[in-house]
Scaffold this active site. Structure first.
Site, PDB file in Angstrom:
ATOM      1  N   GLY A 177      11.430   5.568   7.739  1.00 17.93           N
ATOM      2  CA  GLY A 177      10.738   4.387   7.242  1.00 17.93           C
ATOM      3  C   GLY A 177       9.646   4.742   6.253  1.00 17.93           C
ATOM      4  N   ASP A 178       8.875   5.773   6.562  1.00 18.05           N
ATOM      5  CA  ASP A 178       7.810   6.214   5.667  1.00 18.05           C
ATOM      6  C   ASP A 178       8.365   6.716   4.341  1.00 18.05           C
ATOM      7  OD1 ASP A 178       5.248   6.009   7.147  1.00 18.05           O
ATOM      8  OD2 ASP A 178       6.241   7.345   8.554  1.00 18.05           O
ATOM      9  N   ILE A 179       9.372   7.565   4.419  1.00 18.37           N
ATOM     10  CA  ILE A 179       9.906   8.174   3.197  1.00 18.37           C
ATOM     11  C   ILE A 179      10.610   7.125   2.342  1.00 18.37           C
ATOM     12  CG2 ILE A 179      11.417   9.952   2.286  1.00 18.37           C
ATOM     13  CD1 ILE A 179       8.851  10.922   3.767  1.00 18.37           C
ATOM     14  N   GLY A 182       8.100   5.219   0.521  1.00 24.77           N
ATOM     15  CA  GLY A 182       7.585   6.024  -0.573  1.00 24.77           C
ATOM     16  C   GLY A 182       8.466   5.953  -1.807  1.00 24.77           C
ATOM     17  N   LEU A 210       6.211  -1.383   4.966  1.00 23.54           N
ATOM     18  CA  LEU A 210       7.205  -0.452   5.508  1.00 23.54           C
ATOM     19  C   LEU A 210       8.320  -1.196   6.234  1.00 23.54           C
ATOM     20  CD1 LEU A 210       4.672   1.567   5.102  1.00 23.54           C
ATOM     21  CD2 LEU A 210       5.873   2.970   6.767  1.00 23.54           C
TER      22      LEU A 210
END
Length: 406
Positions: A177-179, A182, A210
């Site tokens: 989710g973070d990547i 990004g 996110l």
């Protein structure tokens, strides 16, 4: 020179999503200043195994920080103090991009929100990355990657079926989710930058959640539900729509087979010595193979179990059948394709010596990816930035240090 040479980025983000986006911009040639808390820095400086120097001694540099902060200059500023807020405003005044991932509304308390900074720099592209976005009933809540994997539906389709050995929802093995957020951030920032430079002359605010990003990234699987009204099944390594498209047990490990069309299926059957299966009325098309999966898969599995992963993979490769082993990371970094593509490289770090890095995968023909700076130690560039960007003299810097603003 990089594609973004001359672009100035102010990175107020921490942990994963924002730093990942800022590192991508740095790889593309932007000048990225990472703002961290004095004395502590980014939380990921304390997450993951620590790198060792040439003497084998453990350093303070963690795998998490090293993975997403190369190419940046680290400056420590206490934004809770008015003089710290003034420093951020001074840096934002001539920046092109600002990235932050505070909870919605937090930076407005310090006069560092988009509306405040737009007054001093209308050309600023201001990207806010938060768990749930700047609006909505959850916007005030904190959030971390496992929540977005679970709430987005990703975990509902990841893992083995209920009732199967090890069955139940599972998270992906990295902070997907973070990547993913990004990557969306980089795309949005570059689009806003182009609009500023080619159309409007003004920056804009990017509101990226996110949760939204992970829902969007589920893509065709979410569309299965929207079209059919049926929850997509959770089948482990098996595709619910393509067959055969899964892992199989060989005599010494597992091999993934990803047959994408009927011609590949016929070639696969010939490799296995089962050419008659390609002509079987139950298996002549992908929809039929998926329908009769329970009959077909045991036949294929029995044949594959008789030889090694390497033997079957070599034969599939020769026949044009997509296949691949399930590699551990030792096998990944030694894979000849990965080696050829130079996906691992080394950077010289001021305390940890030669530090391995996973390279940026983008291969520009004219503006190669930049690897100018190793992930910085905390506050490594504070003096440099204050002198060069803000024109401060040593006396003023000493005053700020005495007040613990920096």
């Amino acid at each position: 020179m990089g594609s973004l040479s001359g672009v100035k980025v102010l990175d107020l983000s921490r942990v994963f999503s924002g730093p990942w986006a800022a590192q991508m911009l740095a790889d593309f040639g932007a000048d990225v200043i990472k703002v961290e808390r004095p004395g502590r820095g980014d939380d990921v400086r304390y997450q993951g195994p620590r790198a060792r120097n040439a003497e084998g001694e453990e350093t303070s540099e963690t795998s998490s920080f090293l993975s997403m902060n190369r190419g940046k200059r680290s400056i420590t500023i206490d934004i809770a103090q008015e003089e710290g807020q003034a420093l951020i405003r001074d840096l934002a005044r001539d920046s092109d991009i600002l990235i932050e991932n505070f909870k919605a509304g937090d930076l407005s308390r310090y006069g560092l929100d988009y509306l405040s900074l737009r007054e001093i720099n209308p050309r600023l592209v201001y990207c806010s990355i938060s768990g749930f976005g700047q609006t909505g009933p959850y916007s005030h809540l904190p959030g971390y990657d496992p929540l977005f994997q679970s709430m987005s539906g990703l975990m509902s389709v990841t893992g083995h079926a209920d009732g199967a050995p090890g069955g139940g929802p599972l998270r992906a093995g990295y902070s997907v989710g973070d990547i993913t957020a990004g990557f969306y951030a980089v795309s949005a920032i570059l689009a806003a930058l182009r609009h500023r430079d080619m159309v409007s002359g003004e920056g804009q605010h990017i509101d990226l959640a996110l949760l939204d990003a992970q829902v969007a990234a589920i893509s065709h699987v979410a569309m299965m539900y929207l079209v059919s009204g049926q929850q997509p099944p959770r089948l482990g390594n098996v595709s619910p729509i393509t067959c055969p498209w899964q892992s199989f047990e060989c005599s010494d490990g597992q091999l993934v087979i990803a047959v994408g069309n009927d011609a590949q299926f016929a070639a696969f059957c010939r490799v296995l010595g089962l050419p008659h299966l390609a002509a079987d009325d139950r298996f002549v098309s992908n929809p039929l193979r998926a329908k009769h999966r329970d009959t077909l898969i045991p036949l294929l599995a029995d044949a594959l179990s008789r030889r090694t992963v390497h033997e079957w993979n070599a034969e599939c490769e020769a026949a044009g059948v997509p296949s691949g082993p399930i590699n551990n990371f030792e096998q990944v970094i030694s894979d000849p394709q990965i080696v050829h593509r130079q996906m691992q490289m080394e950077m010289q770090h001021p305390t940890a010596g030669s530090v391995p890095q996973v390279a940026n995968p983008v291969k520009f023909s004219g503006t190669p990816v930049q690897y100018a700076l190793a992930p910085p130690i905390l506050g490594q560039h504070t003096l440099e930035v204050l002198r060069d960007r803000l024109g401060m003299d040593d006396m003023r810097i000493a005053q700020l240090r005495h007040k613990k603003v920096i």
